[in-house]
Design a protein around this motif. Structure first.
Motif, PDB file in Angstrom:
ATOM      1  N   ARG A 297      11.579 -44.357   6.075  1.00 36.18           N
ATOM      2  CA  ARG A 297      10.801 -45.158   5.251  1.00 36.18           C
ATOM      3  C   ARG A 297      12.134 -45.502   4.950  1.00 36.18           C
ATOM      4  O   ARG A 297      13.153 -45.319   5.650  1.00 36.18           O
ATOM      5  CB  ARG A 297      10.775 -44.907   4.173  1.00 36.18           C
ATOM      6  N   LYS A 298      11.943 -47.143   4.707  1.00 32.20           N
ATOM      7  CA  LYS A 298      13.516 -48.158   4.921  1.00 32.20           C
ATOM      8  C   LYS A 298      14.257 -48.374   3.655  1.00 32.20           C
ATOM      9  O   LYS A 298      13.678 -47.745   2.852  1.00 32.20           O
ATOM     10  CB  LYS A 298      12.909 -49.598   5.161  1.00 32.20           C
TER      11      LYS A 298
ATOM     12  N   THR B 164       8.978 -44.401  16.069  1.00 29.73           N
ATOM     13  CA  THR B 164       9.209 -44.373  15.097  1.00 29.73           C
ATOM     14  C   THR B 164       8.225 -45.365  14.295  1.00 29.73           C
ATOM     15  O   THR B 164       7.555 -46.223  14.640  1.00 29.73           O
ATOM     16  CB  THR B 164      10.504 -45.471  15.021  1.00 29.73           C
TER      17      THR B 164
ATOM     18  N   TYR C  70      17.096 -46.504   7.773  1.00 27.19           N
ATOM     19  CA  TYR C  70      15.261 -46.110   7.502  1.00 27.19           C
ATOM     20  C   TYR C  70      16.708 -44.638   7.485  1.00 27.19           C
ATOM     21  O   TYR C  70      16.730 -44.097   7.903  1.00 27.19           O
ATOM     22  CB  TYR C  70      15.232 -45.867   9.214  1.00 27.19           C
TER      23      TYR C  70
ATOM     24  N   ILE D  86       7.617 -46.151  10.739  1.00 29.53           N
ATOM     25  CA  ILE D  86       7.890 -46.713   9.378  1.00 29.53           C
ATOM     26  C   ILE D  86       6.808 -46.700   8.441  1.00 29.53           C
ATOM     27  O   ILE D  86       5.746 -47.810   8.671  1.00 29.53           O
ATOM     28  CB  ILE D  86       8.508 -48.330   9.631  1.00 29.53           C
TER      29      ILE D  86
ATOM     30  N   GLU E 143       6.021 -47.317   4.535  1.00 28.77           N
ATOM     31  CA  GLU E 143       6.132 -48.176   3.416  1.00 28.77           C
ATOM     32  C   GLU E 143       5.500 -48.027   1.697  1.00 28.77           C
ATOM     33  O   GLU E 143       3.962 -48.189   2.235  1.00 28.77           O
ATOM     34  CB  GLU E 143       5.842 -49.844   3.519  1.00 28.77           C
TER      35      GLU E 143
END
Length: 337
Positions: free
Chosen positions: A71-72, A99, A77, A101, A103
């Motif tokens: 997750r950012k 990856t 990350y 990701i 959110e």
């Protein structure tokens, strides 16, 4: 930051694993290893030795097959699943890694991904006590929470490529037909009482958890110490680490009693942990049982040694039952329900 698109999520896991609706899948991208940071307070031991070397060789030969999950966080990350793959990829000389990701995750959902994906990649029996405590406590909280997304729990299985995990109604992650402790006990092959102890163990600070894993604190002793305040946990950790003492159930119970009585400080804790306190207070003055008590339970011709052995077994059974009753009330009703 520049990211290039690689294989689709479905193409990596196969069409038969695409149980999560496509609109809820982020797809797979390639991220630079230098842009990744570990999950804060990552609770699992990382691979080392031959196990790590084997992973490095596999990545050199075949690449990273299962994408990591992140997750950012600001301009970086945070790794939720794949800490070992990231370390092995670096060792193998890679600069990027496939990856997924995620959110919009809550802290609870992020932690759930960390614990569940680690468990799917390793056997529960492989985990250290502290790791088991994290897995069980996180799953227990999720099972009792009404806000956890069912789709996320299903997707965790897909992210870890674990289609063999039970999916039916009676074994689903959020099934409420059984009490949470009983349900978790079935999943992990533990008694409800053991589940409760692991949940309590998760209240230890990280230093004391490490000492439990190292065997310097007995697991059941760790349960007692988990009730101490944060400051007293730190004090106990410092004393054990300083003099390499070990803490058993008797010491832990005495430490906890002294805290309840507001008598716990560095000196008393040090005396308890070193064993000096038990030496000075642990001896009971000899006494004889009344003949009426002996004759009530034994025959006149019974051997003296046999009578002593029977009394010892009876006392062991009595005190174990008292301990279990106290444990059930204190750890079960007070904390769980």
């Amino acid at each position: 930051m520049k990211m290039k698109k690689v294989e689709t999520f479905a193409s990596i896991f196969g069409e038969d694993h695409s149980e999560v609706p496509s609109e809820k899948t982020d797809g797979t991208t390639s991220l630079r290893l230098e842009d990744l940071i570990p999950f804060k307070n990552h609770p699992f031991k990382l691979y080392e030795g031959d196990r790590f070397k084997d992973m490095v060789e596999s990545i050199k030969n075949y690449g990273v097959i299962v994408p990591i999950v992140v997750r950012k966080i600001d301009d970086k990350y945070e790794i939720l699943s794949g800490h070992n793959r990231v370390n092995a990829a670096k060792e193998a000389g890679l600069t990027e890694i496939p990856t997924v990701i995620k959110e919009g995750l809550t802290e609870e959902e992020a932690t759930l991904i960390v614990t569940e994906t680690n468990l799917m990649q390793r056997s529960f029996s492989e985990l250290a006590h502290s790791e088991r405590a994290t897995v069980i406590a996180t799953r227990h909280h999720a099972m009792k929470s009404q806000g956890v997304r069912n789709d996320l729990l299903d997707e965790i299985e897909t992210l870890s490529k674990a289609p063999d995990l039970a999916q039916d109604e009676t074994c689903g992650p959020l099934d409420h037909k059984l009490k949470t402790r009983d349900k978790l006990g079935e999943e992990y092959g533990l008694s409800p009482r053991s589940i409760t102890r692991y949940i309590r163990l998760n209240h230890l600070n990280n230093g004391l958890k490490d000492l439990v894993d190292e065997g310097k604190i007995a697991m059941r002793a760790g349960v007692d110490l988990s009730y101490l305040s944060e400051d007293n946990q730190e004090m106990v950790e410092a004393i054990i680490s300083e003099d390499t003492f070990k803490v058993d159930m008797k010491k832990a119970a005495l430490i906890r009693r002294y805290e309840r009585e507001s008598k716990l400080n560095w000196n008393t804790a040090q005396k308890i942990i070193s064993g000096d306190m038990l030496k000075s207070t642990g001896k009971v003055k000899p006494f004889k049982l009344q003949p009426t008590i002996i004759s009530k339970y034994f025959n006149p011709n019974d051997d003296k040694k046999a009578i002593e052995k029977t009394i010892e077994k009876a006392l062991d059974f009595y005190f174990s039952q008292m301990k279990n009753q106290s444990s059930d009330i204190e750890e079960g009703e007070e904390m769980i329900e």
